[in-house]
Design a protein around this motif. Structure first.
Motif, PDB file in Angstrom:
ATOM      1  N   SER A  48       0.823  -1.209   0.000  1.00 11.10           N
ATOM      2  CA  SER A  48       0.000   0.000   0.000  1.00 11.10           C
ATOM      3  C   SER A  48       0.859   1.262   0.000  1.00 11.10           C
ATOM      4  O   SER A  48       1.974   1.282   0.522  1.00 11.10           O
TER       5      SER A  48
ATOM      6  N   GLN B 250      -8.194   6.429  -5.851  1.00 12.68           N
ATOM      7  CA  GLN B 250      -9.039   5.327  -6.315  1.00 12.68           C
ATOM      8  C   GLN B 250      -8.596   4.842  -7.694  1.00 12.68           C
ATOM      9  O   GLN B 250      -8.507   3.633  -7.949  1.00 12.68           O
TER      10      GLN B 250
ATOM     11  N   THR C  34      -5.295   2.949  -7.381  1.00 15.69           N
ATOM     12  CA  THR C  34      -5.543   1.636  -6.777  1.00 15.69           C
ATOM     13  C   THR C  34      -6.030   0.646  -7.828  1.00 15.69           C
ATOM     14  O   THR C  34      -5.563  -0.498  -7.901  1.00 15.69           O
TER      15      THR C  34
ATOM     16  N   GLN D 242      -2.597  -2.061  -5.919  1.00 15.99           N
ATOM     17  CA  GLN D 242      -2.294  -1.915  -4.495  1.00 15.99           C
ATOM     18  C   GLN D 242      -3.082  -0.724  -3.951  1.00 15.99           C
ATOM     19  O   GLN D 242      -3.361   0.226  -4.680  1.00 15.99           O
ATOM     20  N   PRO D 243      -3.429  -0.752  -2.655  1.00 17.60           N
ATOM     21  CA  PRO D 243      -4.202   0.361  -2.098  1.00 17.60           C
ATOM     22  C   PRO D 243      -3.391   1.661  -2.050  1.00 17.60           C
ATOM     23  O   PRO D 243      -2.248   1.667  -1.585  1.00 17.60           O
ATOM     24  N   PHE D 244      -3.974   2.729  -2.545  1.00 17.95           N
ATOM     25  CA  PHE D 244      -3.435   4.078  -2.364  1.00 17.95           C
ATOM     26  C   PHE D 244      -4.348   4.762  -1.355  1.00 17.95           C
ATOM     27  O   PHE D 244      -5.529   4.985  -1.622  1.00 17.95           O
TER      28      PHE D 244
END
Length: 331
Positions: free
Chosen positions: A40, A62, A65, A70-72
């Protein structure tokens, strides 16, 4: 003869070993480029939730991501005119997992507004990409007797020190002080951590004037809670075509436009910069992002690392000059 053969074998082994090491390093670099991001990524923003910077960060996070797998994650860290978040990123590991989505407040205006800035806006950061610009307008509530810029100036001159304006970012402070200097008026400056808090107090009549970014101001304008007296852009804005510019009203030739972009700490790995800049460019060209940016008053202006670096350096000079012209002394 035997010694010579032994030496040649040793040299061959050394050469072969060197080739293997070089190949391994090349593969490692390739794997590093291919695998970023491997976990992340945190995007710090210098203003509170609900601000235009926060809105842009969440839309972009969003999209990144979805693109990069991977999560931002957006983390709001307001305070001290944006210095807190910028300083945190300047001190962060330069591995690409801590980024800053910020504006002119931290990288163009801070040096002119504050005596002690805990970072160098040029040397301590890696420019990744410019993403856009934020338009703003002068807002008052509909119940006030002054419903034009000319009326505000006349009222302020007749009632020195009776009007106040809220400051939620560097743009509003510079415009407010420039207005006072050019028109010879006495309007009290009231500092806030972010524009949403300014809007709350404007509607509650705790202050009388606000420089509202479109994301904060237009919903209240549509709800009939505020009126727009002038936009800060060079020309009238498409979202508010009937609202005059400051230049058309009481400040001939004056305009100001806030900008936004993404930075990492200094010496960010080139592989990470390339991945991020490419993904941001792709995101800004998607219909969903373009529509969401437009609805919040964010005009898309993309530029890559080299162009953005040159832009940041030139804007630092321009904003410093505007601050001096407004008669603002560093605090």
């Amino acid at each position: 003869m035997g010694q010579m053969k032994a030496m040649m074998k040793t040299r061959h082994r050394v050469a072969a070993g060197a080739l293997l090491i070089a190949a391994a390093l090349g593969l490692a670099r390739s794997a590093s480029a291919d695998s970023y991001p491997a976990r992340s990524v945190t995007i710090l923003t210098p203003f509170a939730a609900g601000s235009v910077t926060d809105a842009a960060a969440r839309v972009l996070a969003q999209a990144l991501t979805e693109q990069l797998g991977q999560p931002f994650i957006v983390e709001n860290r307001p305070g001290a005119g944006g210095l807190l978040s910028a300083a945190a990123v300047a001190r962060a590991p330069n591995d690409g997992y801590t980024l800053l989505l910020t504006t002119n407040s931290t990288h163009s205006a801070a040096n002119g507004l504050f005596k002690n800035v805990p970072y160098d806006p040029i040397k301590d950061f890696t420019p990744v990409a410019r993403i856009g610009s934020f338009a703003s307008f002068v807002a008052v509530t509909p119940d006030k007797p002054y419903q034009s810029m000319q009326a505000i100036v006349a009222y302020a001159k007749a009632n020195p020190g009776k009007l106040s304006y809220g400051v939620g970012n560097s743009t509003s402070q510079i415009v407010g002080e420039a207005l006072k200097k050019r028109t010879g008026t006495d309007i009290v400056r009231v500092p806030y951590r972010s524009n949403p808090a300014v809007m709350t107090d404007l509607i509650a009549n705790q202050i009388q004037i606000m420089i509202a970014d479109f994301n904060t101001g237009i919903p209240q304008l549509k709800a009939g809670k505020v009126n727009a007296l002038a936009v800060l852009t060079r020309d009238r804005h498409p979202l508010l075509p009937d609202v005059p510019t400051l230049s058309e009203t009481v400040m001939p030739g004056y305009h100001i436009l806030a900008w936004a972009g993404v930075f990492g700490p200094a010496n960010l790995p080139p592989e990470a910069v390339k991945v991020l800049a490419g993904a941001i460019e792709k995101a800004l060209n998607t219909p969903t992002v373009r529509q969401r940016f437009a609805s919040s008053g964010t005009d898309i202006y993309w530029s890559g690392p080299k162009e953005f670096d040159a832009f940041v350096k030139s804007e630092l000079v321009s904003w410093t000059a505007m601050i001096k012209e407004a008669g603002i002394e560093p605090e």
